[in-house]
Design a protein around this motif. Structure first.
Motif, PDB file in Angstrom:
ATOM      1  N   GLY A   1      -9.828  46.153   6.699  1.00 18.16           N
ATOM      2  CA  GLY A   1      -9.078  45.123   6.788  1.00 18.16           C
ATOM      3  C   GLY A   1      -9.676  43.961   7.419  1.00 18.16           C
ATOM      4  N   VAL A   2     -11.034  43.816   7.467  1.00 20.76           N
ATOM      5  CA  VAL A   2     -11.841  42.742   7.734  1.00 20.76           C
ATOM      6  C   VAL A   2     -12.776  42.275   6.578  1.00 20.76           C
ATOM      7  N   ASP A   3     -12.630  41.039   6.367  1.00 17.90           N
ATOM      8  CA  ASP A   3     -13.635  40.361   5.406  1.00 17.90           C
ATOM      9  C   ASP A   3     -15.098  40.298   5.575  1.00 17.90           C
ATOM     10  N   GLY A   4     -15.712  40.563   4.670  1.00 21.01           N
ATOM     11  CA  GLY A   4     -17.257  40.049   4.704  1.00 21.01           C
ATOM     12  C   GLY A   4     -17.954  41.306   5.321  1.00 21.01           C
TER      13      GLY A   4
ATOM     14  N   ARG B   1     -17.696  44.152  -2.080  1.00 24.59           N
ATOM     15  CA  ARG B   1     -16.831  44.485  -1.075  1.00 24.59           C
ATOM     16  C   ARG B   1     -16.153  45.683  -1.174  1.00 24.59           C
ATOM     17  N   ALA B   2     -15.631  45.790  -2.626  1.00 25.31           N
ATOM     18  CA  ALA B   2     -15.003  47.005  -3.164  1.00 25.31           C
ATOM     19  C   ALA B   2     -15.774  48.103  -3.136  1.00 25.31           C
ATOM     20  N   ILE B   3     -17.100  48.046  -3.316  1.00 28.73           N
ATOM     21  CA  ILE B   3     -17.853  49.231  -3.537  1.00 28.73           C
ATOM     22  C   ILE B   3     -18.257  49.637  -1.793  1.00 28.73           C
ATOM     23  N   ALA B   4     -18.328  48.773  -0.814  1.00 24.87           N
ATOM     24  CA  ALA B   4     -18.480  49.257   0.277  1.00 24.87           C
ATOM     25  C   ALA B   4     -17.614  49.822   0.715  1.00 24.87           C
ATOM     26  N   ALA B   5     -16.202  49.478   0.494  1.00 24.65           N
ATOM     27  CA  ALA B   5     -15.027  50.309   0.858  1.00 24.65           C
ATOM     28  C   ALA B   5     -14.738  51.580   0.403  1.00 24.65           C
TER      29      ALA B   5
END
Length: 377
Positions: free
Chosen positions: A208-211, A285-289
């Motif tokens: 839920g947090v960008d970056g 960011r998608a990979i990190a999720a």
């Protein structure tokens, strides 16, 4: 106890042994091999949980510019488009970006250019190349050893006030600890160079947090801050060698003066441009999720094994575990076809520690099954 400060004499090479001493003058029994890295563990034929490089297929938006760059190898590399893309990604002027042949070159440039440093302090356990580069350049390095009983968390007050060079990883390899950015920011001050190794920052994320949480990459108000970044981990580009430094323009000019001409190849520059684009950042960011979910699965499975303790709250692409006799467990895993990273080459750890890379749940489950059998034997 929050940590221990030790002094290490300069050596003749990055992996050479030295005789560190504690502040009270006591000697340390053995020096870790600073030149040892996870790739030495990943023998062909073994399932690789020792190297923290993602090996998924390369997306077209990255592969296509790399392929196109191969048709332009007769010309000398032009870093300007890549520098502009990286600067835009972090909201900085182009003069505050220095492209490097991987993050490791950045540590070498820092060690060679900052010849006037009087008291360099490296916070350990962490990636060993920063200290190795300093020692190879003739610096006398002091180690701040963080406490495993405190989950390797940093107390900024432990850093000597007169340290004029401080190096720390965030998230830290091999502990996977993500230090609060506010704590690291308190270490910045006039007359000090603060080097924050964010090679794995793109692996971190908060739902839920960008970056990237706790990154200092966009901070331009902290005196002497140098942020080290790598593009080789998430995008599987270790063989291409591409990274960069972010910091004050005048300081980066000093580092650039120590860098060879055309240090970064045309294909590597093409990769930097693509990864720094909005498409690249969104994919990261998608990979990190997804990585966070895979990491949670690995932590749950490891925590259920007898005698295994996961250090802290892992935040990156690897997990550090403690288990008495881990060095023997590591060898037994190799005999069964699995490679994990030994811990005894990191200052502040020892033979009872292992670093394990996060992989997909199926690979994790197969690994845990083998490790459970070894622990029960």
């Amino acid at each position: 106890m929050h940590g221990q400060l030790t002094g290490v004499e300069p050596s003749t090479g990055p992996g050479a042994a030295a005789a560190p001493a504690t502040a009270a003058g006591a000697t340390v029994d053995a020096e870790p091999d600073l030149a040892h890295h996870g790739d030495a563990e990943a023998t062909p034929g073994l399932v690789d949980l020792a190297v923290n490089v993602r090996r998924d297929p390369m997306p077209d938006w990255l592969a296509d510019p790399l392929t196109a760059a191969l048709a332009d190898l007769a010309g000398y590399p032009d870093p300007r488009p890549a520098r502009a893309a990286v600067a835009a990604r972090h909201g900085r002027p182009e003069a505050e970006v220095l492209l490097t042949a991987g993050a490791a070159e950045g540590f070498v440039l820092l060690a060679r250019a900052l010849v006037g440093v009087r008291r360099p302090v490296v916070v350990h356990p962490q990636f060993t190349e920063p200290e190795a580069a300093l020692r190879a350049a003739g610096h006398r390095v002091e180690r701040l050893l963080l406490d495993p009983d405190d989950d390797f968390r940093l107390d900024p007050a432990r850093v000597p006030a007169d340290a004029d060079l401080v190096m720390i990883g965030n998230p830290t390899n091999p502990t996977s600890v993500l230090h609060p950015a506010a704590d690291l920011a308190t270490l910045a001050r006039p007359g000090r160079v603060l080097v924050v190794d964010e090679a794995f920052a793109d692996t971190t994320g908060v739902p839920g947090v960008d970056g990237e949480p706790e990154s200092l990459a966009a901070r331009r108000d902290l005196p002497g801050l140098v942020v080290v970044r790598s593009l080789t981990k998430t995008w599987g580009l270790a063989g291409l060698r591409i990274g960069y430094l972010l910091g004050e323009a005048a300081l980066l000019e000093r580092l650039a003066a120590a860098q060879p001409l055309w240090a970064v190849s045309t294909p590597a520059l093409a990769a930097a441009t693509a990864v720094a684009s909005p498409t690249g950042v969104a994919a990261e960011r998608a990979i990190a999720a997804r990585l966070a979910a895979d990491r949670d699965h690995l932590v749950r499975r490891l925590s259920a094994l007898p005698g295994v303790r996961v250090a802290g709250r892992p935040a990156s692409a690897f997990v550090l575990v403690h288990r008495p006799g881990a060095d023997r467990v590591r060898q037994a895993l190799r005999d069964r076809g699995w490679a994990v990273r030994r811990g005894d080459t990191f200052p502040g750890l020892g033979p009872d520690w292992l670093r394990i890379a996060v992989r997909d749940p199926a690979t994790t489950d197969a690994f845990i099954e083998v490790m459970a059998e070894i622990l029960e034997a």
